[in-house]
Motif scaffolding. Structure first.
Motif, PDB file in Angstrom:
ATOM      1  N   LEU A 172      -5.288   4.020  -2.759  1.00  0.00           N
ATOM      2  CA  LEU A 172      -4.353   4.717  -1.888  1.00  0.00           C
ATOM      3  C   LEU A 172      -2.956   4.558  -2.488  1.00  0.00           C
ATOM      4  CD1 LEU A 172      -3.700   6.144   0.838  1.00  0.00           C
ATOM      5  CD2 LEU A 172      -3.465   3.840   1.831  1.00  0.00           C
ATOM      6  N   ARG A 173      -2.330   5.674  -2.824  1.00  0.00           N
ATOM      7  CA  ARG A 173      -1.008   5.617  -3.445  1.00  0.00           C
ATOM      8  C   ARG A 173       0.017   4.984  -2.499  1.00  0.00           C
ATOM      9  NH1 ARG A 173      -0.190  11.315  -6.725  1.00  0.00           N
ATOM     10  NH2 ARG A 173      -2.316  11.433  -7.579  1.00  0.00           N
ATOM     11  N   SER A 174       1.021   4.334  -3.083  1.00  0.00           N
ATOM     12  CA  SER A 174       2.051   3.665  -2.278  1.00  0.00           C
ATOM     13  C   SER A 174       2.707   4.628  -1.303  1.00  0.00           C
ATOM     14  CB  SER A 174       3.117   3.056  -3.194  1.00  0.00           C
ATOM     15  OG  SER A 174       2.558   2.048  -4.001  1.00  0.00           O
ATOM     16  N   GLU A 175       2.971   5.862  -1.778  1.00  0.00           N
ATOM     17  CA  GLU A 175       3.678   6.821  -0.925  1.00  0.00           C
ATOM     18  C   GLU A 175       2.780   7.422   0.155  1.00  0.00           C
ATOM     19  OE1 GLU A 175       2.724   9.048  -4.871  1.00  0.00           O
ATOM     20  OE2 GLU A 175       3.187   6.998  -4.173  1.00  0.00           O
ATOM     21  N   HIS A 176       1.491   7.139   0.090  1.00  0.00           N
ATOM     22  CA  HIS A 176       0.562   7.699   1.079  1.00  0.00           C
ATOM     23  C   HIS A 176       0.061   6.645   2.064  1.00  0.00           C
ATOM     24  CE1 HIS A 176      -0.533  10.989  -2.077  1.00  0.00           C
ATOM     25  NE2 HIS A 176       0.648  11.192  -1.519  1.00  0.00           N
ATOM     26  N   GLY A 177       0.662   5.462   2.065  1.00  0.00           N
ATOM     27  CA  GLY A 177       0.216   4.407   2.982  1.00  0.00           C
ATOM     28  C   GLY A 177       1.367   3.835   3.785  1.00  0.00           C
ATOM     29  N   ARG A 178       1.037   3.298   4.969  1.00  0.00           N
ATOM     30  CA  ARG A 178       2.037   2.615   5.790  1.00  0.00           C
ATOM     31  C   ARG A 178       1.335   1.468   6.509  1.00  0.00           C
ATOM     32  NH1 ARG A 178       1.336   3.494  11.112  1.00  0.00           N
ATOM     33  NH2 ARG A 178       0.048   5.278  11.747  1.00  0.00           N
ATOM     34  N   THR A 179       2.114   0.454   6.840  1.00  0.00           N
ATOM     35  CA  THR A 179       1.552  -0.684   7.593  1.00  0.00           C
ATOM     36  C   THR A 179       2.131  -0.692   9.002  1.00  0.00           C
ATOM     37  OG1 THR A 179       3.289  -2.086   6.658  1.00  0.00           O
ATOM     38  CG2 THR A 179       1.140  -2.114   5.565  1.00  0.00           C
ATOM     39  N   ASP A 180       1.276  -1.073   9.957  1.00  0.00           N
ATOM     40  CA  ASP A 180       1.734  -1.120  11.344  1.00  0.00           C
ATOM     41  C   ASP A 180       2.275  -2.515  11.669  1.00  0.00           C
ATOM     42  OD1 ASP A 180      -0.453  -2.775  11.746  1.00  0.00           O
ATOM     43  OD2 ASP A 180      -1.712  -1.175  12.567  1.00  0.00           O
ATOM     44  N   ALA A 181       2.624  -2.710  12.927  1.00  0.00           N
ATOM     45  CA  ALA A 181       3.233  -3.979  13.334  1.00  0.00           C
ATOM     46  C   ALA A 181       2.292  -5.152  13.152  1.00  0.00           C
ATOM     47  CB  ALA A 181       3.691  -3.884  14.801  1.00  0.00           C
ATOM     48  N   GLN A 182       0.989  -4.907  13.203  1.00  0.00           N
ATOM     49  CA  GLN A 182       0.015  -5.969  13.012  1.00  0.00           C
ATOM     50  C   GLN A 182      -0.324  -6.191  11.527  1.00  0.00           C
ATOM     51  OE1 GLN A 182      -0.521  -3.483  15.488  1.00  0.00           O
ATOM     52  NE2 GLN A 182       0.530  -4.969  16.834  1.00  0.00           N
ATOM     53  N   GLY A 183       0.335  -5.422  10.621  1.00  0.00           N
ATOM     54  CA  GLY A 183       0.108  -5.600   9.189  1.00  0.00           C
ATOM     55  C   GLY A 183      -1.073  -4.830   8.649  1.00  0.00           C
ATOM     56  N   LYS A 184      -1.658  -3.973   9.505  1.00  0.00           N
ATOM     57  CA  LYS A 184      -2.784  -3.175   9.020  1.00  0.00           C
ATOM     58  C   LYS A 184      -2.283  -1.964   8.250  1.00  0.00           C
ATOM     59  CE  LYS A 184      -6.706  -4.482  11.765  1.00  0.00           C
ATOM     60  NZ  LYS A 184      -8.041  -3.972  12.102  1.00  0.00           N
ATOM     61  N   LEU A 185      -3.058  -1.571   7.226  1.00  0.00           N
ATOM     62  CA  LEU A 185      -2.703  -0.444   6.356  1.00  0.00           C
ATOM     63  C   LEU A 185      -3.358   0.832   6.873  1.00  0.00           C
ATOM     64  CD1 LEU A 185      -1.547   0.695   3.642  1.00  0.00           C
ATOM     65  CD2 LEU A 185      -3.738   0.022   2.594  1.00  0.00           C
ATOM     66  N   HIS A 186      -2.553   1.892   6.978  1.00  0.00           N
ATOM     67  CA  HIS A 186      -3.040   3.201   7.392  1.00  0.00           C
ATOM     68  C   HIS A 186      -2.722   4.228   6.302  1.00  0.00           C
ATOM     69  CE1 HIS A 186      -3.592   2.054  11.731  1.00  0.00           C
ATOM     70  NE2 HIS A 186      -2.699   1.131  11.358  1.00  0.00           N
ATOM     71  N   SER A 187      -3.586   5.228   6.162  1.00  0.00           N
ATOM     72  CA  SER A 187      -3.343   6.320   5.208  1.00  0.00           C
ATOM     73  C   SER A 187      -2.670   7.475   5.926  1.00  0.00           C
ATOM     74  CB  SER A 187      -4.659   6.790   4.593  1.00  0.00           C
ATOM     75  OG  SER A 187      -4.433   7.890   3.740  1.00  0.00           O
ATOM     76  N   THR A 188      -1.677   8.057   5.308  1.00  0.00           N
ATOM     77  CA  THR A 188      -0.968   9.186   5.916  1.00  0.00           C
ATOM     78  C   THR A 188      -1.615  10.515   5.560  1.00  0.00           C
ATOM     79  OG1 THR A 188       0.546   9.320   4.035  1.00  0.00           O
ATOM     80  CG2 THR A 188       1.210   7.930   5.895  1.00  0.00           C
ATOM     81  N   ARG A 189      -2.671  10.502   4.799  1.00  0.00           N
ATOM     82  CA  ARG A 189      -3.414  11.724   4.462  1.00  0.00           C
ATOM     83  C   ARG A 189      -4.844  11.350   4.132  1.00  0.00           C
ATOM     84  NH1 ARG A 189      -0.305  14.344  -0.418  1.00  0.00           N
ATOM     85  NH2 ARG A 189       1.406  13.928   1.035  1.00  0.00           N
ATOM     86  N   ASP A 190      -5.703  12.374   4.070  1.00  0.00           N
ATOM     87  CA  ASP A 190      -7.106  12.115   3.780  1.00  0.00           C
ATOM     88  C   ASP A 190      -7.243  11.499   2.385  1.00  0.00           C
ATOM     89  OD1 ASP A 190      -7.822  13.155   6.201  1.00  0.00           O
ATOM     90  OD2 ASP A 190      -8.286  15.163   5.405  1.00  0.00           O
ATOM     91  N   ILE A 191      -8.226  10.658   2.251  1.00  0.00           N
ATOM     92  CA  ILE A 191      -8.473   9.983   0.983  1.00  0.00           C
ATOM     93  C   ILE A 191      -9.920  10.203   0.581  1.00  0.00           C
ATOM     94  CG2 ILE A 191      -8.934   7.783   2.137  1.00  0.00           C
ATOM     95  CD1 ILE A 191      -7.716   6.386  -0.295  1.00  0.00           C
ATOM     96  N   ALA A 192     -10.149  10.576  -0.675  1.00  0.00           N
ATOM     97  CA  ALA A 192     -11.492  10.897  -1.157  1.00  0.00           C
ATOM     98  C   ALA A 192     -12.085   9.728  -1.917  1.00  0.00           C
ATOM     99  CB  ALA A 192     -11.434  12.131  -2.059  1.00  0.00           C
ATOM    100  N   GLN A 193     -13.417   9.702  -1.926  1.00  0.00           N
ATOM    101  CA  GLN A 193     -14.131   8.682  -2.683  1.00  0.00           C
ATOM    102  C   GLN A 193     -13.709   8.740  -4.161  1.00  0.00           C
ATOM    103  OE1 GLN A 193     -16.644   6.607  -1.410  1.00  0.00           O
ATOM    104  NE2 GLN A 193     -16.995   5.593  -3.384  1.00  0.00           N
TER     105      GLN A 193
END
Length: 453
Positions: free
Chosen positions: A159-180
């Motif tokens: 997951l590219r740096s610019e396509h990810g964000r972390t929430d308050a609990q430190g979990k990583l979320h993707s801002t767009r679909d990610i393919a295998q």
């Protein structure tokens, strides 16, 4: 005077190839059996007294003879050279992959290596390039990763740096679909170990050096550079200061070595011989270079010693004069089975003509370089021709036209010093707008032939 192509001494053997000749044949000019002498019906070149001096070779045929001559000497064994010394040489063996490329699954981007669907728990420690294999990931887990780092086993994607964000609990979320497999360079994507990357005959460019290094090579096997020795003749030549008292500055001593290096040769020596026949004979017979280049002394004057010395040592004249202006007294001889001599006229622009007519095709063939594709441009102005001979005229290239330059006499260098090429003007001249074949100068041509060190 001996006619071109006739035997002056004992004949030299013809092996007619290099060690890598068959594999290199596709990148060089077509082979020919033997070297044809100048046809007997060709007009003769007259001496200064109007006598028949010898039968000159037409300019196109002279270049063909020079290229074929290089194939008829002894075998030249390939050599192994470090990558740093290989630029401009030609591969004598195929370049085969020594490993898979890449040799492990690699991150193509900075970001996170993730496993399974998100969101993901992020490990504390990241993965950097050059480090050992990281621990495998489990579903729902991610790890910071740098470009070029090894991807952990069981990873789904990067997951590219610019396509990810972390929430308050430190979990990583993707801002767009990610393919295998996204942004993962899998092992062997570019090649597998043993794959042929480049064939025999490939010219080694900077990109080829990069590929060889990536594939694990420290050295490559190549056709060796032709070794050239330059013999500067003439008692009238000064090496410094202003011309005086009938003495002139030597222009060819400084000019020829870098020009020959630009043709891909290794210049092993530059010797000043003067007009000493004994010293010239000794220098020629003791040389172990692939090519000896002499300057001046190719005519029939009282101190022109090249022809008598070649006859005395049993050399074979392959070209004895060329129907070209400037430079018609040039010559090509086979001195030994694996050695040739190009005799250049002493006038500077005439010597340049001899370089491009005889030395360049011979050196190109020895180095296994492909023949350049011929090309032509329209002449901006009409060019006066010689009645019987080809003319080589310095030109500059302006858009889709070639502009002829002044100062194109045999002893002049002002024209060639600013030229992009030499135009090949056929006997009788060329009209305005007529296309003329062009010979690129090595520093003006595209590519890596430019090499002055």
């Amino acid at each position: 005077m001996t006619a071109p192509g006739t035997q002056v001494g004992a004949p030299a053997a013809d092996s007619d190839d290099l060690d890598v000749e068959e594999a290199l044949a596709l990148v060089r000019e077509p082979k020919d059996d033997g070297i044809a002498p100048t046809p007997r019906h060709e007009p003769v070149t007259e001496g200064t007294d109007g006598s028949e001096r010898h039968r000159a070779t037409p300019w196109p045929q002279a270049r063909e003879i020079a290229a074929r001559a290089a194939r008829s000497g002894a075998r030249r064994a390939p050599v192994s050279v470090p990558l740093g010394d290989a630029l401009g040489l030609v591969l004598a063996t195929p370049l085969e992959a020594l490993t898979d490329l890449p040799s492990f699954d690699t991150s193509a981007m900075d970001g996170w290596s993730v496993a399974g669907p998100g969101p993901w728990e992020v490990r504390d420690e990241g993965v950097l390039a050059g480090h050992a294999q990281p621990e495998p990931l489990t579903d729902g887990e991610a790890v910071r990763i740098a470009t070029g780092a090894r991807v952990p086993a069981d990873a789904t994607a990067v997951l590219r740096s610019e396509h990810g964000r972390t929430d308050a609990q430190g979990k990583l979320h993707s801002t767009r679909d990610i393919a295998q497999g996204q942004d993962i360079r899998p092992r062997g994507q570019e090649c597998r170990s043993g794959d042929q990357l480049l064939p025999v005959g490939t010219l080694i460019t900077p990109a080829v050096l990069g590929l060889a290094a990536a594939a694990g090579y420290d050295t490559v096997t190549v056709v060796p550079r032709p070794r050239v020795e330059v013999l500067v003749l003439g008692d009238e030549l000064l090496t410094e200061g202003l011309p005086h008292d009938g003495l002139i500055r030597d222009a060819l001593g400084p000019m020829l070595p870098p020009w020959l290096r630009a043709f891909g040769a290794e210049v092993v020596a530059v010797r000043r011989i003067g007009d000493d026949a004994q010293a010239l004979r000794k220098a020629v017979t003791r040389s172990d270079a692939d090519l000896i280049v002499t300057t001046g002394g190719t005519a029939a004057g009282p101190v022109d010693h090249v022809h008598p010395i070649l006859e005395g040592i049993g050399a074979e004249l392959l070209v004895d004069g060329v129907k070209v202006r400037p430079g018609h007294p040039m010559l090509l001889a086979r001195v030994k089975e694996n050695q040739h001599l190009v005799g250049l006229p002493g006038n500077p622009l005439a010597a340049v003509s001899g370089l491009l007519t005889l030395a360049e095709p011979l050196l190109r063939t020895l180095a296994a370089h492909p023949a350049p594709e011929p090309y032509a441009l329209s002449l901006r102005d009409a060019v006066q021709g010689h009645p019987n001979d080809t003319r080589l005229i310095p030109v500059v290239l302006r858009g889709d036209h070639a502009q002829s330059l002044h100062y194109n006499g045999p002893a002049m260098l002002r024209g060639i010093a600013v030229a992009d090429a030499l135009a090949v003007v056929p006997p009788g001249g060329a009209r305005q707008g007529e296309e003329a074949e062009l010979l690129d100068l090595p520093w003006a041509a595209a590519g890596i032939g430019v090499c002055f060190t």
